[in-house]
Enzyme design. Structure first.
Site, PDB file in Angstrom:
ATOM      1  N   THR A 285       0.844  -1.187   0.000  1.00 46.41           N
ATOM      2  CA  THR A 285       0.000   0.000   0.000  1.00 46.41           C
ATOM      3  C   THR A 285       0.882   1.240   0.000  1.00 46.41           C
ATOM      4  O   THR A 285       1.853   1.323   0.756  1.00 46.41           O
ATOM      5  CB  THR A 285      -0.942   0.035   1.214  1.00 46.41           C
ATOM      6  OG1 THR A 285      -1.798  -1.110   1.172  1.00 46.41           O
ATOM      7  CG2 THR A 285      -1.799   1.289   1.215  1.00 46.41           C
TER       8      THR A 285
ATOM      9  N   PHE B 255       1.225   5.183   0.725  1.00 49.54           N
ATOM     10  CA  PHE B 255       0.673   6.258   1.540  1.00 49.54           C
ATOM     11  C   PHE B 255       1.342   7.571   1.143  1.00 49.54           C
ATOM     12  O   PHE B 255       2.515   7.584   0.740  1.00 49.54           O
ATOM     13  CB  PHE B 255       0.904   6.013   3.032  1.00 49.54           C
ATOM     14  CG  PHE B 255       0.204   4.800   3.582  1.00 49.54           C
ATOM     15  CD1 PHE B 255      -0.951   4.923   4.326  1.00 49.54           C
ATOM     16  CD2 PHE B 255       0.721   3.529   3.373  1.00 49.54           C
ATOM     17  CE1 PHE B 255      -1.600   3.814   4.848  1.00 49.54           C
ATOM     18  CE2 PHE B 255       0.077   2.407   3.884  1.00 49.54           C
ATOM     19  CZ  PHE B 255      -1.077   2.554   4.626  1.00 49.54           C
TER      20      PHE B 255
END
Length: 443
Positions: free
Chosen positions: A317, A319
């Site tokens: 992921t 960010f």
């Protein structure tokens, strides 16, 4: 004129935690502090016309957003109604007392922060003067003592990303993405760390929309490998599980592994992974398992039934780190720049925009389209004469490219892009995450 208005009921989100606001009066409010979600809308600000020729020009361009917003807020504050303390108060939420967000001490004897002499430091400010960006000392850049907002509860992957981005920071959990944005805007937090895309689940569209709605700047990125665990209360065996709860993406990322484990359990989506573990522990649910991180299992006293249950070990992921002010772009390390633009002349313009980067050998790392909420539909041709002509959907385009805005080629590329677009905004020019990456441990 920009004013603060009470949010609709759907936005009555809150931020709960200890009172960390360093500019609030010394008097404390009993009980948990709660901040209601407030929506602010500002006029669009375009990138200045023409190529930016120097770093000072770039700094001025980046400062347009924050300086204009600050000026608008001061102008709005001078005309809007005030309560007894001179600032708009926020009503209670769900029966809890809320922070009044007074940025000037009640006695009106605040002093200017910084200055060239001691006399400036001791000069009292006028009564009811709102605190602005220029009055505040810059937050530390190395991560220590920074207040970093993230969405979720302790043990969430966003908390881990905040710790990776800013070691030793003071992490502030928020129940909604928009509350994390507002925590930075209202000076409750110095930074926000929010997910924008996952290697398996794709883009988090909500945060792309919020990047355009709010006036925060991207100042960095961090990539976090995702390592899922199946957990339940101590003593619970897998064959007794009838329900598995977690974030929708976590459930999708572990679907095949859950089937291999022989779990004939219903899948139920909740707001976040760590929140699922917290919910099971708080309610003593012995027939329910959660998919979350190993840290969440440790925090909420859960037993890990299976470790590394993600279907693909290359689950990462991305960010972004958000701040109130942009950082100065540099050329001594790899930088990435994020922009958003719109156009009025059909899809052929998109080719010209992308060509501006291709001709200068600038690599694009992402392009994402989102509906243009203010102009969702465009008619092709003369609708009156043609009688029911074709309709085209209007989009905003988010683009990430590998170049620093301190580079002339990037400046010239955006100058060319602006010729073909009706709206262009630089979301941030920031260092790329170049930390070594290895697949998360798995099955």
């Amino acid at each position: 004129m920009q004013t603060l208005s009470p949010p609709p009921s759907s936005l009555n989100s809150s931020l709960t935690g200890t009172n960390r606001h360093r500019h609030r009066p010394s008097s404390s409010v009993a009980g948990p502090t709660v901040v209601r979600c407030i929506h602010r809308s500002y006029d669009s600000v375009n990138f200045p016309a023409g190529a930016v020729r120097s770093r000072s020009d770039w700094q001025s361009s980046c400062a347009i957003l924050s300086s204009k917003v600050a000026a608008q807020e001061q102008h709005s504050d001078s005309r809007s109604g005030r309560d007894n303390n001179g600032l708009d108060s926020i009503a209670s939420v769900n029966g809890h007392k809320t922070i009044d967000l007074d940025l000037v001490p009640a006695d009106g004897t605040a002093t200017v922060v910084g200055g060239d002499s001691s006399s400036n430091n001791d000069r009292p400010l006028p009564m009811q003067r709102p605190l602005t960006i220029t009055d505040l000392a810059p937050a530390p850049m190395h991560g220590a003592q920074l207040r970093v907002a993230y969405q979720g509860v302790p043990g969430a992957y966003s908390e881990a990303a905040a710790g990776k981005a800013y070691p030793q920071c003071d992490a502030i959990p928020c129940d909604q993405f928009e509350v994390a944005f507002q925590a930075v805007e209202l000076w409750i937090a110095d930074r926000a760390v929010l997910p924008v895309e996952n290697s398996l689940g794709g883009s988090i569209h909500r945060n792309y929309d919020l990047l355009l709605r709010h006036r925060l700047h991207i100042v960095g990125e961090v990539q976090l490998p995702v390592h899922h665990c199946l957990m339940a209360l101590p003593g619970v065996r897998k064959e007794y599980i009838t329900r598995v709860i977690s974030h929708p993406q976590a459930l999708a990322q572990c679907e095949h592994t859950l089937t291999k484990l022989g779990l004939q359990a219903a899948r139920e989506a909740v707001d976040d992974t760590a929140g699922a573990a917290e919910y099971i522990a708080a309610n003593g649910l012995r027939d329910t398992a959660a998919i979350a991180s190993a840290r969440a299992a440790e925090l909420y006293g859960m037993q890990i039934l299976a470790d590394g249950i993600q279907d693909d070990c290359g689950n990462v992921t991305r960010f972004v780190m958000l701040a109130r002010e942009p950082i100065i772009p540099r050329t001594d390390r790899p930088f990435k720049t994020s922009i958003v633009f719109a156009h009025d002349k059909g899809m052929s313009v998109l080719f010209k925009v992308l060509s501006a980067f291709a001709f200068r050998n600038i690599n694009l790392t992402k392009i994402e389209s989102r509906p243009h909420r203010n102009r969702p539909v465009r008619l092709a041709g003369d609708g009156a004469s043609e009688g029911g002509t074709a309709k085209h959907f209007e989009y905003l385009f988010y683009v990430d490219f590998e170049a620093s805005m301190a580079e002339v080629r990037a400046q010239n590329a955006l100058a060319e892009v602006q010729e073909f677009t009706s709206f262009l905004r630089v979301l941030g020019s920031y260092p790329m995450d170049m930390t070594p990456w290895s697949p998360s441990g798995g099955d």
